[in-house]
Design an enzyme around this catalytic site. Structure first.
Site, PDB file in Angstrom:
ATOM      1  N   LYS A 298      19.794 -10.373   7.882  1.00 30.17           N
ATOM      2  CA  LYS A 298      20.296 -11.728   8.126  1.00 30.17           C
ATOM      3  C   LYS A 298      19.511 -12.741   7.297  1.00 30.17           C
ATOM      4  CE  LYS A 298      21.758 -11.164  12.961  1.00 30.17           C
ATOM      5  NZ  LYS A 298      23.175 -11.485  12.741  1.00 30.17           N
ATOM      6  N   ARG A 372      27.757  -3.142  18.753  1.00 29.36           N
ATOM      7  CA  ARG A 372      28.856  -2.228  19.091  1.00 29.36           C
ATOM      8  C   ARG A 372      28.409  -0.771  18.986  1.00 29.36           C
ATOM      9  NH1 ARG A 372      32.569  -4.911  14.518  1.00 29.36           N
ATOM     10  NH2 ARG A 372      31.134  -6.609  14.960  1.00 29.36           N
TER      11      ARG A 372
HETATM   12  N1  BES Z   1      23.831 -10.552  17.354  1.00 19.38           N
HETATM   13  C1  BES Z   1      24.789 -10.797  16.350  1.00 19.38           C
HETATM   14  C2  BES Z   1      25.840 -11.799  16.781  1.00 19.38           C
HETATM   15  C3  BES Z   1      25.447 -13.234  16.759  1.00 19.38           C
HETATM   16  C4  BES Z   1      25.427 -13.927  15.578  1.00 19.38           C
HETATM   17  C5  BES Z   1      25.186 -13.903  17.909  1.00 19.38           C
HETATM   18  C6  BES Z   1      25.102 -15.261  15.557  1.00 19.38           C
HETATM   19  C7  BES Z   1      24.880 -15.234  17.906  1.00 19.38           C
HETATM   20  C8  BES Z   1      24.834 -15.925  16.726  1.00 19.38           C
HETATM   21  C9  BES Z   1      25.510  -9.505  15.977  1.00 19.38           C
HETATM   22  O1  BES Z   1      24.759  -8.358  16.043  1.00 19.38           O
HETATM   23  C10 BES Z   1      25.963  -9.665  14.575  1.00 19.38           C
HETATM   24  O2  BES Z   1      25.127  -9.737  13.719  1.00 19.38           O
HETATM   25  N2  BES Z   1      27.274  -9.705  14.359  1.00 19.38           N
HETATM   26  C11 BES Z   1      27.814  -9.874  13.067  1.00 19.38           C
HETATM   27  C12 BES Z   1      28.957  -8.899  12.915  1.00 19.38           C
HETATM   28  C13 BES Z   1      29.464  -8.774  11.513  1.00 19.38           C
HETATM   29  C14 BES Z   1      28.414  -8.081  10.655  1.00 19.38           C
HETATM   30  C15 BES Z   1      30.741  -7.995  11.527  1.00 19.38           C
HETATM   31  C16 BES Z   1      28.317 -11.311  12.931  1.00 19.38           C
HETATM   32  O3  BES Z   1      28.866 -11.845  13.886  1.00 19.38           O
HETATM   33  O4  BES Z   1      28.096 -11.889  11.876  1.00 19.38           O
HETATM   34 MN    MN Z   2      23.694  -7.992  14.255  1.00 19.80          MN
END
Ligand code: BES
Ligand code: MN
Ligand code: ZN
Length: 515
Positions: A298, A372
């Site tokens: 990230k 997931r």
């Molecule tokens: N924990 C995150 C989701 C999240 C992102 C929660 C920002 C709160 C704020 C999750 O694990 C994630 O990174 N999801 C990705 C999925 C994508 C790679 C398909 C997302 O939402 O960007």
């Molecule tokens: Mn994630």
């Protein structure tokens, strides 16, 4: 340990109309036309020589808000706060905010105890019992201040207009009712205990979320959860370590913790307060103690917020503690799927294929879609309990923040009755949820040439639904709903866990909506 803020919340029922002798640091009077004509108000107003009525009328004027009055001769309460009451038509969230705010004011004024007069005006369709439960829940959760990792000598300070308390001063809350029969009083006490217990569950979830990731690794969370069984004999806890997960062939789950030096833990909490042969409701929570994204790392800004990526598991823990405290007559299984998602030389790489417990193989195209992956195996595992309903809760997608914002959790389900009841409990508690569709059209995008499923799909479209569509492939054997709580479970400003959706889930279970 569960996270308790207040020592106690009690009901004080006044039969003789006298409240001028109530001993408290702060007496809160919700001002509306009903309260100012009540016996109790007239009694205390007389002691003030009409000053309280005069101030209340001012507080009722449009534009005017609260009046704080310090020490009046003949009135035992040290301070009196007149708050303009809400009316029947006001939204539930305004009622929640009001009582959370009152607890915060009490902390900022260094009060040890607080007494609140029942204003006898309730939102449309709600009654006094709802009100007492809501006030108990909201004052317990409103009084919460995170201080575990702060210097104990930190003081209350004024930052701009806001007063920031560093420590909780409030210990006891008293709800003052008037002229209840003994049967009514008994019911009132049950509602207060329920609200207080759910409030503690909310705070337990907030606290676990607020703990920095180095203070809440899967192993530390395991310890915290195991310790609660000392407090609540009704809870049984077992936990699966890396070897156990490998034995169960949870290749999907293990792919997430692979890059981390912190080993994963899947924690299972059983509460059997119901009939022996009654199938349990199962709650499954995403417990990523920190989500760096893994190799699909990230960006740095705001990455600290990924310590809250275990709020689903925190909710499971909070709910289980509340049920045990209330001694609810239900059977519930809670699963906390804890792991840390880190990049390293051992970490899962984009394109890696793993085999899940269900036998389905998964191509991990993005290691940041890790929630997931742990949930897939946890959902397969929970099937062995033959649950009546399964609800998973997860801070799963950034897309739900865009779709619904923080006012509602997202709900997707393979069973409409379950989705309807979740939404209903959200309305009841002010912990709202809203449904997104989970039609078969959405389920095709998990296809890949290299495995049975891919862990991402759909590109920029409907990220929340595509995540749920992936999960649905592991939840085919039972009635299931998924709640995406990425926006509702914590707030970015001011930063902190919200303890959602503990009150929604407790309402759903305690009020037997799933019968
Ligand atoms: N924990 C995150 C989701 C999240 C992102 C929660 C920002 C709160 C704020 C999750 O694990 C994630 O990174 N999801 C990705 C999925 C994508 C790679 C398909 C997302 O939402 O960007
Ligand atoms: Mn994630
Ligand atoms: Zn995540």
């Amino acid at each position: 340990m569960t996270y308790k803020v207040l020592n106690n919340i009690t009901v004080k029922n006044i039969n003789n109309g006298v409240i001028s002798n109530v001993s408290t640091d702060l007496l809160v009077i919700p001002v509306n036309n009903k309260t100012i004509s009540s016996d109790e108000f007239k009694e205390i107003d007389k002691k003030s020589n009409g000053y309280l009525l005069k101030s209340s009328k001012e507080a009722l004027n449009p534009g005017n808000q609260n009046h704080l009055i310090t020490s009046i001769n003949g009135i035992t309460a040290k301070k009196i706060l007149l708050v303009k009451d809400l009316n029947e038509k006001d939204d539930i969230y305004l009622w929640l905010n009001k009582y959370k705010y009152i607890a915060k004011i009490a902390n900022s004024m260094n009060c040890k105890n607080l007494s609140i007069l029942d204003g006898q005006v309730y939102p449309n369709g709600k009654n006094q019992l709802w009100f007492l439960e809501m006030v108990s829940r909201s004052t317990e959760s409103g009084a919460y201040i995170f201080s575990t990792t702060k210097n104990k000598t930190a003081k209350t300070e004024k930052v701009g207009k806001e007063i920031i308390s560093s420590n909780v001063s409030l210990k006891n809350v008293t709800l003052i009712t008037s002229k209840l029969t003994s049967a009514q009083l008994k019911k009132a006490k049950i509602s207060v205990l329920r609200g207080f217990s759910v409030g503690e569950g909310i705070n337990t979830a907030k606290h676990l979320g607020d703990l920095p990731a180095n203070h809440a690794t899967p192993k530390i969370i395991e310890k915290i959860v195991k310790n609660t069984t000392k407090e609540y004999q009704g809870l049984k806890v077992k936990s699966l370590n890396e070897k156990d997960l490998a034995r169960l062939k949870m290749g999907s789950y293990l792919s997430v913790s692979k890059g981390s030096d912190e080993p994963p833990r899947m924690i299972i909490i059983e509460y059997n307060g119901g009939k022996k042969n009654e199938k349990p409701i199962a709650l499954v929570g995403k417990g990523i103690t920190f989500d760096t994204g893994g190799i699909s790392i990230k960006p740095s800004p705001g990455m600290d917020e990924m310590k809250w990526d275990m709020c689903g598991a925190g909710t499971v823990f909070g709910v289980m503690c509340s049920l045990a405290r209330i001694k609810a007559d239900v059977n519930v299984i809670g699963i906390m799927a804890c792991a840390e998602n880190m990049p390293s030389a051992r970490a899962t790489k984009p394109g890696d294929v793993v085999t899940s417990m269900s036998g389905q193989t998964i191509e991990i195209l993005n290691t940041d879609a890790e929630g997931r992956l742990v949930l897939a195996d946890a959902l397969t595992y929970v099937g062995k309990y033959k649950p009546s309903y399964v609800i998973d809760m997860a801070t799963l997608t950034g897309a739900v923040v865009v779709a619904l914002g923080s006012h509602a959790s997202g709900v997707m389900a393979n069973n409409q009755f379950l989705a309807d009841k979740i939404i209903e409990s959200g309305e009841e508690t002010g912990d709202r949820a809203w449904q997104l569709p989970l039609w078969n059209e959405y389920k095709s995008c998990t296809r890949t040439n290299f495995a049975d499923l891919a862990n991402i799909g759909g590109g920029r479209e409907a990220g929340t639904i595509h995540a749920a569509a992936f999960l649905s492939k592991f939840a085919e054997d039972y009635k299931w709903a998924h709640m995406d709580i990425a926006a509702s479970a914590w707030s970015s400003s001011p930063k902190g866990g919200t303890g959602r959706p503990v009150s929604l889930i407790c309402d759903l279970i305690l009020n037997k909506k799933l019968k």
